[in-house]
Design a protein around this motif. Structure first.
Motif, PDB file in Angstrom:
ATOM      1  N   ALA A   1       0.840  -1.204   0.000  1.00  0.00           N
ATOM      2  CA  ALA A   1       0.000   0.000   0.000  1.00  0.00           C
ATOM      3  C   ALA A   1       0.872   1.249   0.000  1.00  0.00           C
ATOM      4  O   ALA A   1       0.605   2.196  -0.748  1.00  0.00           O
ATOM      5  N   GLN A   2       1.904   1.257   0.806  1.00  0.00           N
ATOM      6  CA  GLN A   2       2.810   2.411   0.852  1.00  0.00           C
ATOM      7  C   GLN A   2       3.431   2.657  -0.523  1.00  0.00           C
ATOM      8  O   GLN A   2       3.465   3.785  -1.001  1.00  0.00           O
ATOM      9  N   GLU A   3       3.872   1.603  -1.163  1.00  0.00           N
ATOM     10  CA  GLU A   3       4.486   1.720  -2.484  1.00  0.00           C
ATOM     11  C   GLU A   3       3.496   2.226  -3.534  1.00  0.00           C
ATOM     12  O   GLU A   3       3.801   3.142  -4.300  1.00  0.00           O
ATOM     13  N   LEU A   4       2.302   1.650  -3.558  1.00  0.00           N
ATOM     14  CA  LEU A   4       1.321   2.000  -4.588  1.00  0.00           C
ATOM     15  C   LEU A   4       0.649   3.353  -4.366  1.00  0.00           C
ATOM     16  O   LEU A   4       0.136   3.950  -5.305  1.00  0.00           O
ATOM     17  N   LEU A   5       0.648   3.830  -3.137  1.00  0.00           N
ATOM     18  CA  LEU A   5      -0.040   5.089  -2.836  1.00  0.00           C
ATOM     19  C   LEU A   5       0.917   6.277  -2.649  1.00  0.00           C
ATOM     20  O   LEU A   5       0.494   7.356  -2.254  1.00  0.00           O
ATOM     21  N   THR A   6       2.179   6.086  -2.967  1.00  0.00           N
ATOM     22  CA  THR A   6       3.185   7.133  -2.776  1.00  0.00           C
ATOM     23  C   THR A   6       2.795   8.444  -3.432  1.00  0.00           C
ATOM     24  O   THR A   6       2.880   9.503  -2.830  1.00  0.00           O
ATOM     25  N   ASP A   7       2.356   8.423  -4.665  1.00  0.00           N
ATOM     26  CA  ASP A   7       2.005   9.643  -5.388  1.00  0.00           C
ATOM     27  C   ASP A   7       0.497   9.871  -5.450  1.00  0.00           C
ATOM     28  O   ASP A   7       0.011  10.590  -6.322  1.00  0.00           O
ATOM     29  N   SER A   8      -0.228   9.279  -4.538  1.00  0.00           N
ATOM     30  CA  SER A   8      -1.690   9.349  -4.538  1.00  0.00           C
ATOM     31  C   SER A   8      -2.186  10.301  -3.455  1.00  0.00           C
ATOM     32  O   SER A   8      -1.478  10.578  -2.487  1.00  0.00           O
ATOM     33  N   THR A   9      -3.389  10.787  -3.608  1.00  0.00           N
ATOM     34  CA  THR A   9      -4.023  11.588  -2.559  1.00  0.00           C
ATOM     35  C   THR A   9      -4.686  10.688  -1.514  1.00  0.00           C
ATOM     36  O   THR A   9      -5.207  11.179  -0.518  1.00  0.00           O
ATOM     37  N   ILE A  10      -4.653   9.378  -1.739  1.00  0.00           N
ATOM     38  CA  ILE A  10      -5.234   8.419  -0.793  1.00  0.00           C
ATOM     39  C   ILE A  10      -4.201   8.085   0.281  1.00  0.00           C
ATOM     40  O   ILE A  10      -3.075   7.695  -0.027  1.00  0.00           O
ATOM     41  N   ALA A  11      -4.586   8.232   1.543  1.00  0.00           N
ATOM     42  CA  ALA A  11      -3.721   7.862   2.658  1.00  0.00           C
ATOM     43  C   ALA A  11      -3.836   6.358   2.901  1.00  0.00           C
ATOM     44  O   ALA A  11      -4.754   5.700   2.392  1.00  0.00           O
ATOM     45  N   TYR A  12      -2.910   5.806   3.680  1.00  0.00           N
ATOM     46  CA  TYR A  12      -3.007   4.385   4.026  1.00  0.00           C
ATOM     47  C   TYR A  12      -2.737   4.219   5.509  1.00  0.00           C
ATOM     48  O   TYR A  12      -2.126   5.069   6.151  1.00  0.00           O
ATOM     49  N   GLY A  13      -3.235   3.116   6.038  1.00  0.00           N
ATOM     50  CA  GLY A  13      -3.038   2.849   7.451  1.00  0.00           C
ATOM     51  C   GLY A  13      -3.190   1.379   7.759  1.00  0.00           C
ATOM     52  O   GLY A  13      -3.502   0.572   6.891  1.00  0.00           O
TER      53      GLY A  13
END
Length: 91
Positions: free
Chosen positions: A50-62
């Motif tokens: 998730a961290q890798e795929l959302l790096t340039d996204s406006t979606i946060a992860y947790g």
């Protein structure tokens, strides 16, 4: 005024392939001018993905879960100390 926050939590579902497809699809709906914040709380084993795929996204992860213990031989996958080390946005 506070912005709405939508959080997706897929429990024990998913696989690396399914996660990538879902994250890609969700990212296509999110833009920087959205009036809603979004986040995904993924199973522990998929946090790195998730961290890798959302790096340039406006979606946060947790993470989905957090132990009440600081450290030790307890059956839980995550403590707040580990959450801080991985730069999680929320738990």
């Amino acid at each position: 005024m506070r912005r709405p926050l939508i959080v997706g939590n897929w429990k024990m579902n998913g696989s690396r392939v399914e996660n990538a497809a879902l994250i890609h699809e969700l990212s296509s709906y999110m833009t920087t001018d959205n009036s809603t914040d979004a986040a995904l709380c993924v199973p522990y084993v998929y946090l790195g993905q998730a961290q890798e795929l959302l790096t340039d996204s406006t979606i946060a992860y947790g993470a989905q879960d957090l132990s009440i213990h600081l450290d030790g031989a307890y059956t839980c996958l995550f403590t707040h100390l580990r959450a801080h080390e991985t730069s999680l946005h929320l738990v």
